[in-house]
Write a protein that holds these residues in place. Structure first.
Motif, short mmCIF file in Angstrom:
data_model
loop_
_atom_site.label_atom_id
_atom_site.label_comp_id
_atom_site.label_asym_id
_atom_site.label_seq_id
_atom_site.Cartn_x
_atom_site.Cartn_y
_atom_site.Cartn_z
N LEU A 560 8.86 1.20 32.45
CA LEU A 560 9.97 1.57 32.92
C LEU A 560 11.78 0.92 33.58
O LEU A 560 11.91 1.73 34.23
N ALA A 561 10.71 -0.05 34.45
CA ALA A 561 11.16 -1.10 35.25
C ALA A 561 12.87 -0.72 34.55
O ALA A 561 14.09 -0.59 35.21
N PHE A 562 12.94 -0.74 32.97
CA PHE A 562 14.54 -1.38 32.21
C PHE A 562 14.59 0.04 32.08
O PHE A 562 16.00 -0.09 31.61
N ILE A 563 14.76 1.40 32.36
CA ILE A 563 15.31 2.58 32.02
C ILE A 563 16.45 2.24 32.92
O ILE A 563 17.81 2.91 32.30
N GLN A 564 16.52 1.97 34.48
CA GLN A 564 17.79 1.54 34.68
C GLN A 564 18.65 1.37 34.50
O GLN A 564 19.57 1.00 34.61
N THR A 565 18.45 -0.35 33.42
CA THR A 565 20.21 -1.09 32.98
C THR A 565 20.44 0.38 31.71
O THR A 565 19.79 -0.28 30.10
N HIS A 621 34.73 1.18 44.74
CA HIS A 621 34.73 0.18 45.96
C HIS A 621 33.20 0.40 47.08
O HIS A 621 32.76 0.37 47.23
N HIS A 622 33.11 2.11 47.02
CA HIS A 622 32.02 2.62 47.18
C HIS A 622 30.72 1.45 46.24
O HIS A 622 29.81 1.52 47.17
N LEU A 623 30.74 2.14 45.17
CA LEU A 623 30.18 0.99 44.29
C LEU A 623 29.72 -0.16 44.58
O LEU A 623 28.60 -1.24 45.09
N LEU B 171 30.10 -10.53 37.93
CA LEU B 171 29.69 -9.47 38.47
C LEU B 171 28.07 -9.04 38.28
O LEU B 171 27.96 -8.29 38.41
N ARG B 172 28.03 -9.05 36.63
CA ARG B 172 26.70 -8.50 36.33
C ARG B 172 25.04 -9.30 37.12
O ARG B 172 25.01 -8.69 37.62
N GLN B 178 20.89 -0.51 39.26
CA GLN B 178 21.53 0.37 39.18
C GLN B 178 22.25 0.50 38.76
O GLN B 178 22.94 1.76 38.03
N VAL B 179 23.52 -0.41 38.65
CA VAL B 179 24.81 -0.08 37.96
C VAL B 179 24.80 -0.32 36.67
O VAL B 179 24.47 -0.78 36.06
#
Lengths: 829, 227
Positions: A560-565, A621-623, B171-172, B178-179
């Motif tokens: 689950l932790a890796f779904i984010q990537t 920038h925000h990112l 960068l990574r 999250q990115v």
């Protein structure tokens, strides 16, 4: 959820505390009125009675605490307000307002902060918090400087202010004062000499000054309270003897008592810290009251020191400082959290009450005596002598310091000389019979406190920013500036860590080895001891082990932790573990459509990508702003009182740590198994990304190969997986071959049958046959069956740009799903 | 009288050069490190390190040597990678491993004290009023050298250019999980576009320098410790 409960409990506790401490004087009147009520014969039985007087005092106090808390809440709703005016100043205003209301209602100041309330209930909480969260390394690293400022600067302040005022008094500018002589002024000087921890912490914390500076001012303000109280007591008893009767012997006794009181307090603190640590070793069975021990024992140390007329502030400070390491290791995680929250809550609460009370207490017509010359001169002297003291002492210290304190530091230190509640507490406990000008002293002290806390407090921030940023350009930094700027921050903090900016001290090292050898063994639970060893000392091997277990665990949890990537590899992976249906689907689609648009999630990613491409710089920038890791310096001080949650920082640290460990694991493996080989492997496989993905799936889901069978017989890539599996078996022919052969027999999939081997051998890459030179360690052998897989997966790290996270995910097969039947040695271990 | 000899030995060696690694080892053999103060006293006011015109005061050298020794877990007299990896703070620094690598140029596995100090010397604050000597070599802590250090962290294949994939790797390391990869690539593209002046889709050192013209490198890349 739990945290909230802790907070509630803590706030209840504060209220209870206040109820207990409600002034004795008031109580007698309350009793009298209550007696009257009871005296009147009741006219029959009353079901409900209105007993206001019964609850009046605690009720009002509780209401005020509520008001203060709500006020605090409101301050923080508008973020602008608290950045302009420090919270402490705002609370004083609220206090003044409330006091004004009370004054307007019945023209008496019914409530004021009594010295007893302050010294017995409010101050210990704050000091304990400061000690318990003290960053020990920095504190002891700068201990010399802190001591010099705390002792010498304080004595200097007391003496210079007192004597100067006396000198001016002799000229007659102040008019006639009812004072005995010099001693009164010295007493006054000494009670104003302490830089108050409450005020300084409150202001500095919001300003975020340099860490070395912070710890010096912070440590100074903590320790000099002890010094101040001692000085105060000495002069007070001199006055009691009478100025004329003080002999040389008394003076010597005063100096001696100064050291006895300070060192004795420290000793008491250390003894109680030892006791507390030792107790906390055995509280495993009574987890529910575990946190209580910390508070009770610390408070006992305060009271014991007070009882022996030693410095109680120093006692409780050192209890906190010394016990923190062992207590935090011993308590279970929940209890440690409870302690943390309780302590912050209590300290913050009592700070709020103190500042509010400072405001309330000032509204009392009976205490104000105005003497312009005296008050203004006091303000002037305090400011001037603080500057002089800081500059001279810093000059002296800088000759011995490796990291000198610069000009800006000195300015901030001089300016940060806030006086606060300790001065108030001391002046309030003056005896009017002995010191006839008590009212004047009281007035002046309050004005000094207001002046320093409100005026200096409000301007410190702008001063610091004005001094630090010499030329502040308001210009949106370009992306590369932002990116590289952050990189520089990281580089710098890494270099600081390498060069050991905090310093490496011989004594500290000695202490640590002593600590490890004896104290830890005595004071820490065995389990805690083990875990701290694991984390801190043994590093390389254990970290690799950690990383392996971490990855394995991540897989076990369904990734689950890796779904984010959402790297393509991972998405596929995730799907595989979540449900078998999607597994098959995904693997099918991999084969049919190639890698890019594998699963549904990828479409979402694609969509986002498009959006991004259309979006403007602002978004980037925000990112970056949001997701670039913060450098260490920007992380909040852990010992700050206003922010409890450091979870974000922790999460970031954990994330980086995991990334780093994965990388190290990868490079460790590559060196272990031979760099050149893995390079060849990577070249071999780099040609076709879709193949790579497919084989990823296959290997990481070895046990489920049966399901994939149709998929893998894709005519386009007939040999791919045989290469891998057999490459693996060939790689370690002398070690695990029998075991592997067994496994093969257990697998139904014909693709894995031995009769396929000749074909596979033909397809073997050159490296796979040329493996005799590799000498394997015991550990490596144990892990061998994974290694071809690993090597191949190492490839992206070294040569291609693929994410480290992605390829290592599938690196270690899931232990639970595959009980590692082909690993006899491992089970033996 | 062992210690006296050692002091003398050391005094004779102090002219214009820091101790070489072997010298340090010899010193260490004769002198147990409990007598470290002695060495401190014996050190000259300032040691000149190598040919670069960089003076680090004796107390800094001592301090750094102390640190060096502390990092050197099994008293090798030099540091290897795992010594650096043992610094637990580096494990939570996103660029930690890159920086460790920067200490090991050209595939070396060990570094001695001299190179250790030389690398750290880049991070000294720039002198406020440098003595103007016309033919003096550029000081090692100059702006350009500081930038070069940063640049080599990016430029892994040492071709003098930061390619897209190199930038992406860094960068990574630096952004949260999250990115997404695509976002990262887009950021990389933008960064390169921004800095790339000659249109070769890579950032050369000159371009790197140029893109950071407005950043106060002297301030950002200096640590107080080495002042």
């Amino acid at each position: 959820m739990q945290c909230n409960r802790f907070k509630e409990c803590a706030s209840l506790l504060v209220v209870v505390l206040l109820i207990c401490s409600s002034t004795k004087a008031e109580q007698s009147t309350t009793n009298a009125t209550a007696g009257n009520e009871h005296g009147a014969p009741p006219s029959g039985y009353q079901i409900v009675t209105f007993k206001w007087h019964h609850v009046m005092d605690p009720y009002i106090i509780a209401l005020w605490v509520l008001v203060a808390s709500i006020a605090k809440m409101l301050f923080h709703m508008s973020s602008k307000l608290t950045t302009v005016i420090p919270e402490s100043a705002l609370l004083i205003f609220i206090g003044l307002l409330l006091g004004g209301v009370v004054w307007g209602a019945d023209h008496t100041a019914s409530y004021s902060m009594t010295p007893r309330l302050f010294f017995f209930y409010l101050l210990p909480l704050i000091v304990l918090d400061a000690g318990y969260f003290m960053p020990n390394r920095q504190f002891f690293g700068n201990f010399g400087a802190i001591l010099v400022y705390a002792v010498i600067a304080t004595v200097w302040n007391a003496a210079s202010v007192g004597l100067s005022l006396y000198g001016v008094y002799l000229t007659g500018v102040m008019g006639e004062l009812k004072v005995d002589g010099m001693l009164d002024f010295l007493l006054f000087g000494s009670l104003l000499s302490a830089v108050d921890p409450v005020a300084v912490i409150a202001v500095f914390e919001e300003v975020h000054v340099d860490e070395v500076l912070y710890i010096i001012v912070f440590g100074e303000s903590l320790l000099n309270d002890g010094v101040t109280v001692v000085l105060y007591n000495v002069f007070d008893s001199f006055i009691a003897i009478g100025g004329v009767n003080v002999t040389g012997v008394d003076c010597v006794k005063g100096v001696v008592s100064f050291f006895v009181v300070a060192l004795g307090g420290t000793l008491i603190g250390i003894v109680f810290a030892f006791l507390l640590s030792y107790i906390s070793r055995f509280t495993k069975r009574v987890q529910i009251i575990e946190p209580g021990f910390v508070f009770v024992v610390s408070y006992l140390s305060y009271l014991t020191a007070e009882m022996l007329s030693l410095s109680s502030i120093l006692a409780i400070t050192f209890t906190g400082v010394c016990c923190q390491k062992y207590v935090q290791a011993n308590l279970c995680k929940e209890s440690a959290t409870t302690v943390r929250y309780m302590m912050k809550m209590l300290a913050n609460g009592s700070e709020t009450i103190i500042f509010m009370m400072l405001g309330i207490s000032a509204v009392d017509g009976g205490i104000w005596v105005w003497n312009t010359a005296f008050i203004l001169l006091t303000l002037l002297f305090i400011a001037v002598y603080r500057v002089v003291g800081v500059v001279v002492l810093t000059w002296f210290l800088n000759r011995y310091r490796v990291v000198p304190l610069g000009f800006i530091d000195q300015v901030v230190m001089s300016y940060g000389g806030l006086r606060g509640a300790v001065a108030y507490g001391l002046v309030a406990s003056l005896d009017e019979a002995r010191v006839q000008e008590r009212k004047l002293f009281f007035t002046t002290t309050i004005i000094v406190i207001y002046f320093t806390v409100v005026l200096q407090g409000c301007t410190t921030k702008s001063l610091v920013t004005w001094l630090k940023v010499k030329r502040s350009e308001h210009r949106e930094p370009s992306i590369s500036e932002k990116l590289n700027g952050r990189a520089f921050d990281h580089i710098l903090s890494a270099i600081e860590d390498i060069s050991g900016q905090i310093g490496h001290h011989y004594i500290w090292d000695k202490w640590e080895s002593f600590d490890r050898k004896y104290l830890c063994k005595l004071l820490m639970r065995k389990s805690a001891l083990k875990s701290s060893d694991q984390i801190l000392d043994v590093f390389h091997d254990l970290n690799i082990k950690d990383a392996i277990t971490y990855i394995a665990e991540g897989e076990r949890k369904g990734s689950l932790a890796f779904i984010q990537t959402p790297d393509a590899d991972q998405l596929v992976n995730v799907n595989f573990h979540s449900s078998k249906q999607s597994e098959v689907d995904a693997s099918m689609s991999v084969l049919k459509e190639g890698a890019s648009a594998v699963c549904l999630d990828m479409q979402a990613v694609e969509l986002r990508w498009k959006n991004l491409q259309e979006s403007e710089d602002v978004y980037t920038h925000h990112l970056l702003q949001q997701y670039l890791y913060k450098p260490k310096k920007q992380l909040k001080y852990k010992y700050g009182r206003h922010d409890i949650t450091s979870t974000e920082d922790d999460a970031q640290e954990k994330e980086i740590f995991e990334k780093t460990m994965k990388r190290r694991l990868a490079s460790f493996k590559s060196t272990k198994y031979g760099v050149s080989q893995s390079k060849k492997v990577s070249k071999h496989f780099k040609k076709d990304p879709s193949q790579k993905k497919r084989s990823d799936e296959m290997l990481s889901n070895g046990g489920q190969l049966v399901f994939h069978d149709p998929a893998f017989s894709d005519p386009e890539h007939p040999h791919e997986y045989e290469v891998i599996s057999n490459g693996g078996s060939n790689f370690i022919p002398n070690v695990t071959r029998p075991a592997l052969a067994d496994t093969y027999n257990g697998i139904d999939n014909p693709a894995f049958m031995l009769n396929e081997e000749p074909v596979a051998r033909q397809a073997l890459p050159p490296w796979a046959t040329n493996n005799d030179t590799v000498v394997l360690s015991q550990r490596a052998r144990v892990q061998m069956p994974w290694s071809p897989n690993n090597i191949r997966r190492l490839m992206p790290l070294r040569l291609s740009g693929r994410s480290t996270d992605s390829f290592l995910l599938a690196d270690v097969p899931v232990p639970e799903e595959h009980p590692l039947s082909f690993l006899p040695e491992r089970t033996a271990l | 009288m062992e210690t006296d000899q050692c002091t003398l030995y050391y005094k004779s060696k102090t002219v214009n050069s820091a101790l070489s690694r072997t010298e340090w080892i010899q010193l260490k053999e004769v002198l147990s490190f409990h007598d470290w103060k002695l060495v401190t006293l014996a050190l000259p006011k300032s040691c000149h390190l190598s040919s670069h015109q960089i003076t680090v005061s004796s107390s800094h050298i001592c301090r750094l040597y102390d640190r060096f020794h502390a990092l050197d877990k099994d008293d090798k007299g030099s540091l290897n990678r795992s010594d650096f990896q043992n610094i637990s703070e580096l494990a939570v620094n996103p660029l930690g491993d890159r920086i460790i690598n920067a200490f090991f140029p050209d595939g070396m596995d060990l570094i001695d004290f001299n190179s250790f100090v030389r690398i750290l010397a880049r991070f000294r604050p720039v002198d406020q009023n440098p003595k103007k000597e016309p033919n003096a070599p550029e000081p090692i802590n100059s702006r350009v050298n500081k930038l070069k250090f940063a640049f080599q962290l990016y430029d892994q294949d040492k071709d003098g250019k930061i390619s897209k994939s190199e930038l992406l790797q860094v960068l990574r390391m630096m952004v949260g999980v999250q990115v997404t990869e695509e976002q990262l690539e887009s950021i990389t593209d933008r960064t390169i576009q921004e800095a790339d002046l000659d249109g070769d889709d890579a950032i050369s050192f000159e371009e790197f320098k140029k893109s950071l013209d407005k950043v106060d490198i002297e301030h950002k890349m200096s640590i107080r410790f080495l002042r």
